[in-house]
Design a protein around this motif. Structure first.
Motif, mmCIF file in Angstrom:
data_model
loop_
_atom_site.group_PDB
_atom_site.id
_atom_site.type_symbol
_atom_site.label_atom_id
_atom_site.label_comp_id
_atom_site.label_asym_id
_atom_site.label_seq_id
_atom_site.Cartn_x
_atom_site.Cartn_y
_atom_site.Cartn_z
ATOM 1 N N ARG A 1 0.051 -4.857 -3.168
ATOM 2 C CA ARG A 1 -0.279 -3.891 -2.131
ATOM 3 C C ARG A 1 -1.726 -3.412 -2.273
ATOM 4 N NH1 ARG A 1 4.896 -0.192 -3.798
ATOM 5 N NH2 ARG A 1 6.341 -1.650 -2.970
ATOM 6 N N ASN A 2 -2.194 -3.927 -3.038
ATOM 7 C CA ASN A 2 -3.846 -3.700 -3.307
ATOM 8 C C ASN A 2 -3.817 -2.282 -3.857
ATOM 9 O OD1 ASN A 2 -5.134 -6.003 -1.897
ATOM 10 N ND2 ASN A 2 -4.701 -5.003 0.151
ATOM 11 N N GLY A 3 -3.180 -2.144 -4.856
ATOM 12 C CA GLY A 3 -3.088 -0.956 -5.804
ATOM 13 C C GLY A 3 -2.735 -1.283 -7.333
ATOM 14 N N HIS B 1 1.356 11.732 -1.097
ATOM 15 C CA HIS B 1 1.206 10.496 -0.189
ATOM 16 C C HIS B 1 -0.073 10.844 0.852
ATOM 17 C CE1 HIS B 1 2.600 7.270 2.675
ATOM 18 N NE2 HIS B 1 2.584 6.643 1.463
ATOM 19 N N MET B 2 -0.584 9.798 0.877
ATOM 20 C CA MET B 2 -1.954 10.019 2.014
ATOM 21 C C MET B 2 -2.403 11.503 2.017
ATOM 22 S SD MET B 2 -0.356 7.135 4.725
ATOM 23 C CE MET B 2 -1.135 7.771 6.048
ATOM 24 N N SER C 1 -0.466 3.105 -6.858
ATOM 25 C CA SER C 1 -1.465 4.021 -6.560
ATOM 26 C C SER C 1 -1.519 3.883 -4.730
ATOM 27 C CB SER C 1 -2.759 3.676 -6.656
ATOM 28 O OG SER C 1 -3.215 2.274 -6.510
ATOM 29 N N ARG C 2 -0.662 2.874 -4.324
ATOM 30 C CA ARG C 2 -0.877 2.696 -2.684
ATOM 31 C C ARG C 2 0.463 2.251 -2.594
ATOM 32 N NH1 ARG C 2 -4.880 2.475 0.242
ATOM 33 N NH2 ARG C 2 -3.722 1.286 1.927
ATOM 34 N N THR C 3 1.136 2.656 -1.399
ATOM 35 C CA THR C 3 2.395 2.156 -0.873
ATOM 36 C C THR C 3 2.186 1.304 0.398
ATOM 37 O OG1 THR C 3 2.841 4.079 0.899
ATOM 38 C CG2 THR C 3 3.560 4.689 -1.290
ATOM 39 N N ASP D 1 1.985 2.293 3.440
ATOM 40 C CA ASP D 1 1.354 2.904 4.410
ATOM 41 C C ASP D 1 -0.058 3.441 3.861
ATOM 42 O OD1 ASP D 1 3.691 2.798 5.992
ATOM 43 O OD2 ASP D 1 4.682 4.587 4.980
ATOM 44 N N GLY D 2 0.032 3.710 2.726
ATOM 45 C CA GLY D 2 -1.405 4.298 2.186
ATOM 46 C C GLY D 2 -1.463 5.057 0.742
ATOM 47 N N PRO D 3 -2.471 5.371 0.381
ATOM 48 C CA PRO D 3 -2.590 5.765 -0.869
ATOM 49 C C PRO D 3 -1.608 6.888 -1.340
ATOM 50 C CG PRO D 3 -4.362 6.634 0.310
ATOM 51 C CD PRO D 3 -3.845 5.833 1.171
ATOM 52 N N GLN D 4 -1.334 6.834 -2.720
ATOM 53 C CA GLN D 4 -0.410 7.957 -3.216
ATOM 54 C C GLN D 4 -0.913 8.294 -4.649
ATOM 55 O OE1 GLN D 4 3.716 7.435 -3.818
ATOM 56 N NE2 GLN D 4 3.402 5.426 -4.767
#
Length: 107
Positions: A40-42, A64-65, A89-91, A93-96
């Motif tokens: 997930r690029n995290g 989250h985000m 660090s990412r879901t 949908d976006g960063p967490q």
């Protein structure tokens, strides 16, 4: 004058000891390259205890985000124990991220 200097010196010492014993200072965050997170690029986010001799309990809120999710976790970490994985660090949908709400020594 001498008494005032003594009181000031004691105040500084007490403040330094209190600061050294703030359990929040010993809560550490680290990262690991877990496959499910890298896809997930995290990275995997972990929480640990850096105090050499005391157990730390920490309460964390998840965001989250940039928005609080209402998820609060409680983790007890013994000295020298392995860091505890929290999540990626990412879901999709976006960063967490996780933020410290409170920490205390548990021993």
């Amino acid at each position: 004058m001498r008494a005032a200097l003594l009181v000031a010196g004691l105040s500084i010492c007490v403040a330094a000891v209190a600061e050294d014993e703030d359990p929040t200072r010993f809560v550490t965050f680290s990262q690991d390259f877990a496959a499910q997170c890298v896809s997930r690029n995290g990275v995997q986010i972990l929480v640990g205890n850096s105090h050499p001799g005391r157990t730390v309990t920490v309460w964390l809120d998840r965001y989250h985000m940039g928005v609080g999710t209402g998820d609060r976790s409680k983790t007890e970490m013994k000295p020298g124990s392995e860091p505890v994985p929290l999540g990626c660090s990412r879901t999709m949908d976006g960063p967490q991220e996780w933020r410290i709400v409170r920490a205390k020594f548990s021993d």
